[in-house]
Design a protein around this motif. Sequence first.
Motif, mmCIF file in Angstrom:
data_model
loop_
_atom_site.group_PDB
_atom_site.id
_atom_site.type_symbol
_atom_site.label_atom_id
_atom_site.label_comp_id
_atom_site.label_asym_id
_atom_site.label_seq_id
_atom_site.Cartn_x
_atom_site.Cartn_y
_atom_site.Cartn_z
ATOM 1 N N ALA A 211 47.511 58.280 46.122
ATOM 2 C CA ALA A 211 46.333 57.617 45.560
ATOM 3 C C ALA A 211 46.612 57.064 44.174
ATOM 4 C CB ALA A 211 45.164 58.608 45.519
ATOM 5 N N ILE A 212 47.425 57.766 43.371
ATOM 6 C CA ILE A 212 47.774 57.274 42.038
ATOM 7 C C ILE A 212 48.571 55.981 42.130
ATOM 8 C CG2 ILE A 212 49.156 57.777 39.985
ATOM 9 C CD1 ILE A 212 48.364 60.689 40.255
ATOM 10 N N LYS A 213 49.533 55.933 43.029
ATOM 11 C CA LYS A 213 50.333 54.726 43.180
ATOM 12 C C LYS A 213 49.481 53.559 43.663
ATOM 13 C CE LYS A 213 54.403 54.930 44.930
ATOM 14 N NZ LYS A 213 55.528 55.165 45.861
ATOM 15 N N ASP A 214 48.570 53.817 44.594
ATOM 16 C CA ASP A 214 47.734 52.741 45.114
ATOM 17 C C ASP A 214 46.752 52.244 44.051
ATOM 18 O OD1 ASP A 214 46.662 51.158 47.451
ATOM 19 O OD2 ASP A 214 44.868 52.289 46.915
ATOM 20 N N ALA A 215 46.182 53.148 43.257
ATOM 21 C CA ALA A 215 45.184 52.748 42.257
ATOM 22 C C ALA A 215 45.831 52.022 41.092
ATOM 23 C CB ALA A 215 44.419 53.976 41.767
ATOM 24 N N THR A 216 46.982 52.495 40.618
ATOM 25 C CA THR A 216 47.639 51.828 39.494
ATOM 26 C C THR A 216 48.143 50.441 39.878
ATOM 27 O OG1 THR A 216 49.680 53.025 40.081
ATOM 28 C CG2 THR A 216 48.299 53.970 38.345
ATOM 29 N N ALA A 217 48.493 50.236 41.150
ATOM 30 C CA ALA A 217 48.928 48.910 41.592
ATOM 31 C C ALA A 217 47.782 47.916 41.615
ATOM 32 C CB ALA A 217 49.571 48.999 42.976
ATOM 33 N N ALA A 218 46.536 48.390 41.641
ATOM 34 C CA ALA A 218 45.382 47.496 41.688
ATOM 35 C C ALA A 218 44.911 47.056 40.309
ATOM 36 C CB ALA A 218 44.215 48.189 42.414
ATOM 37 N N PHE A 219 45.488 47.592 39.234
ATOM 38 C CA PHE A 219 45.077 47.175 37.901
ATOM 39 C C PHE A 219 45.533 45.748 37.627
ATOM 40 C CE2 PHE A 219 44.045 51.515 37.228
ATOM 41 C CZ PHE A 219 43.228 51.561 36.106
ATOM 42 N N PRO A 220 44.751 44.965 36.886
ATOM 43 C CA PRO A 220 45.126 43.575 36.603
ATOM 44 C C PRO A 220 46.157 43.434 35.502
ATOM 45 C CG PRO A 220 43.037 44.059 35.583
ATOM 46 C CD PRO A 220 43.410 45.283 36.364
ATOM 47 N N PHE A 221 46.612 44.535 34.920
ATOM 48 C CA PHE A 221 47.631 44.499 33.874
ATOM 49 C C PHE A 221 48.587 45.652 34.129
ATOM 50 C CE2 PHE A 221 43.528 46.038 32.317
ATOM 51 C CZ PHE A 221 43.786 47.398 32.232
ATOM 52 N N PRO A 222 49.807 45.578 33.616
ATOM 53 C CA PRO A 222 50.785 46.646 33.885
ATOM 54 C C PRO A 222 50.378 47.952 33.227
ATOM 55 C CG PRO A 222 51.653 45.111 32.270
ATOM 56 C CD PRO A 222 50.394 44.486 32.805
ATOM 57 N N ILE A 223 50.631 49.049 33.915
ATOM 58 C CA ILE A 223 50.343 50.382 33.396
ATOM 59 C C ILE A 223 51.493 50.813 32.494
ATOM 60 C CG2 ILE A 223 49.852 52.779 34.016
ATOM 61 C CD1 ILE A 223 47.676 50.786 34.754
ATOM 62 N N LEU A 224 51.167 51.253 31.292
ATOM 63 C CA LEU A 224 52.174 51.650 30.311
ATOM 64 C C LEU A 224 52.273 53.152 30.147
ATOM 65 C CD1 LEU A 224 51.348 49.001 27.544
ATOM 66 C CD2 LEU A 224 52.966 48.821 29.449
ATOM 67 N N GLY A 225 51.184 53.873 30.356
ATOM 68 C CA GLY A 225 51.203 55.314 30.164
ATOM 69 C C GLY A 225 50.093 55.985 30.939
ATOM 70 N N ILE A 226 50.342 57.244 31.310
ATOM 71 C CA ILE A 226 49.380 58.045 32.064
ATOM 72 C C ILE A 226 49.145 59.346 31.314
ATOM 73 C CG2 ILE A 226 48.979 59.328 34.210
ATOM 74 C CD1 ILE A 226 50.557 57.244 35.696
ATOM 75 N N ASP A 227 47.874 59.691 31.172
ATOM 76 C CA ASP A 227 47.507 60.958 30.541
ATOM 77 C C ASP A 227 46.626 61.734 31.510
ATOM 78 O OD1 ASP A 227 47.323 62.644 27.980
ATOM 79 O OD2 ASP A 227 45.222 62.413 28.547
ATOM 80 N N SER A 228 46.964 62.991 31.756
ATOM 81 C CA SER A 228 46.237 63.807 32.729
ATOM 82 C C SER A 228 45.868 65.134 32.100
ATOM 83 C CB SER A 228 47.092 64.043 33.982
ATOM 84 O OG SER A 228 48.176 64.906 33.688
ATOM 85 N N ASP A 229 45.108 65.937 32.863
ATOM 86 C CA ASP A 229 44.852 67.308 32.435
ATOM 87 C C ASP A 229 46.005 68.189 32.900
ATOM 88 O OD1 ASP A 229 44.464 67.647 35.144
ATOM 89 O OD2 ASP A 229 42.284 67.619 35.014
ATOM 90 N N ASN A 230 45.824 69.499 32.827
ATOM 91 C CA ASN A 230 46.916 70.420 33.126
ATOM 92 C C ASN A 230 46.876 70.938 34.559
ATOM 93 O OD1 ASN A 230 48.301 71.137 30.302
ATOM 94 N ND2 ASN A 230 46.117 70.864 29.974
ATOM 95 N N GLY A 231 46.181 70.223 35.457
ATOM 96 C CA GLY A 231 46.113 70.655 36.835
ATOM 97 C C GLY A 231 47.438 70.499 37.558
ATOM 98 N N SER A 232 47.663 71.385 38.519
ATOM 99 C CA SER A 232 48.929 71.348 39.259
ATOM 100 C C SER A 232 49.049 70.115 40.139
ATOM 101 C CB SER A 232 49.049 72.607 40.134
ATOM 102 O OG SER A 232 47.947 72.711 41.022
ATOM 103 N N GLU A 233 47.932 69.426 40.425
ATOM 104 C CA GLU A 233 48.018 68.206 41.225
ATOM 105 C C GLU A 233 48.644 67.055 40.442
ATOM 106 O OE1 GLU A 233 43.920 68.364 39.334
ATOM 107 O OE2 GLU A 233 45.329 69.713 40.310
ATOM 108 N N PHE A 234 48.683 67.162 39.099
ATOM 109 C CA PHE A 234 49.296 66.144 38.251
ATOM 110 C C PHE A 234 50.601 66.642 37.623
ATOM 111 C CE2 PHE A 234 44.630 65.060 37.641
ATOM 112 C CZ PHE A 234 44.650 64.063 38.597
ATOM 113 N N ILE A 235 50.656 67.886 37.227
ATOM 114 C CA ILE A 235 51.855 68.433 36.588
ATOM 115 C C ILE A 235 52.805 68.879 37.690
ATOM 116 C CG2 ILE A 235 52.703 70.073 34.875
ATOM 117 C CD1 ILE A 235 50.722 68.035 33.794
ATOM 118 N N ASN A 236 53.604 67.950 38.197
ATOM 119 C CA ASN A 236 54.557 68.262 39.257
ATOM 120 C C ASN A 236 55.751 67.325 39.119
ATOM 121 O OD1 ASN A 236 53.853 65.766 40.903
ATOM 122 N ND2 ASN A 236 51.888 66.845 40.973
#
Length: 395
Positions: free
Chosen positions: A213-238
């Motif tokens: 879902a992250i790859k699909d959503a970031t590809a839909a942005f109208p500008f390039p993604i430069l950085g990602i900030d998340s919380d400390n959940g295990s679904e993101f910290i991997n």
Amino acid sequence: MSERRAVTKAIATRYARSDRAAKKQVLDELCATTGWHRDHARKALRLALVLRPVRPPAPRSPLYGEAVIEALRFCWAVQGTPCGRLLAAALPDLVPRLRRFKELQIDDATAAQLLRIAPATIDRRLKADRVKLDPRGRSHTKPGTLLKDSIPMRTWAEWDDAVPGFVEIDLVGHEGGNSRGEFCFTLDITDIATGWTETRSVRNKAQKWVFAAIKDATAAFPFPILGIDSDNGSEFINWELLTWCKQENLTFTRSRSGNKNDGAHVEQKNWHIVRQTVGYHRYDTAGRAGLAEPDLGASAAADESFRAAAKAPGEGPDRRENQQDLRPTRNSVSTRPGRYRHRLPGRAGTAAAGEQTPEPCSHPASDPGTKRRTPGADQRETGHQSPARYPGKTK
């Protein structure tokens, strides 16, 4: 007198535990300090150890009667159950409009009191009504400690929100107050500079679905993604997400544990977009998985026009070779795409290419009570309709 009582209370325990000779010495000291007679000093030492019941003060009569609170409760439901500060700011415009359309039938004295009520009083008097809203579950964030040392922390004060491309990500659970079993989540990705938001529904918190879902959503942005900030959940910290960020040259940071304000931009969108549209109901089947993603009907023409506008300064590819040319300043992004990208169901769409976006206005000819009673697309499909959010008329 207060100083005398304080001295008496300080030495009362020593006086009660002393023998006859020591009591005489303590009594002489107290009489010399306070100027009391020995009989009065002896009585004061005995009473200092007696516990006295403290009577609570008589409650103050309420300033706002039940008629005012009932009208306040109706206005609160019409506005979508906001906090006291937002509701107090909306009352001067909302109350006259509701009275004009006979949605709120109150006299002038009650209306005057309703306009004077303070935000703190609003929160206090509506506390019981807020508890009765749709069920809300606890946080589903389970910390992933394996890679936390490899991912730097970033606080809310360290973001350069004048540069589009740095996003915050978060998951919103749809358990309906019951966290047992498997249920759907909504992935919320919000750009800090522009407010542009993309949402995707995932069947659970498994790393496989969240990463896709992250790859699909970031590809839909109208500008390039430069950085990602998340919380400390295990679904993101991997490892999978960390390796992908390194391959794509993305800055990967995380917030501090227990500090939701570090992700304030995405947390605000979680309420404004996800909760206001989807609600707090449970989505745990394949048919309801699509409902967990807010279908807000963004205009494809508006999306393409914004993509073209974002790409125009550099005339380069969509990736990051010319990302320094794709960094508009805060003033140059005047359309604020995040504001029109997502909207509540049933409202007017975003402006298409070539159309002018109307300026916000108070719309004095519209009835806010009727609009609030009209269920959105998610309520029509699921059959859920909360009476607190879609009220009827009140007298």
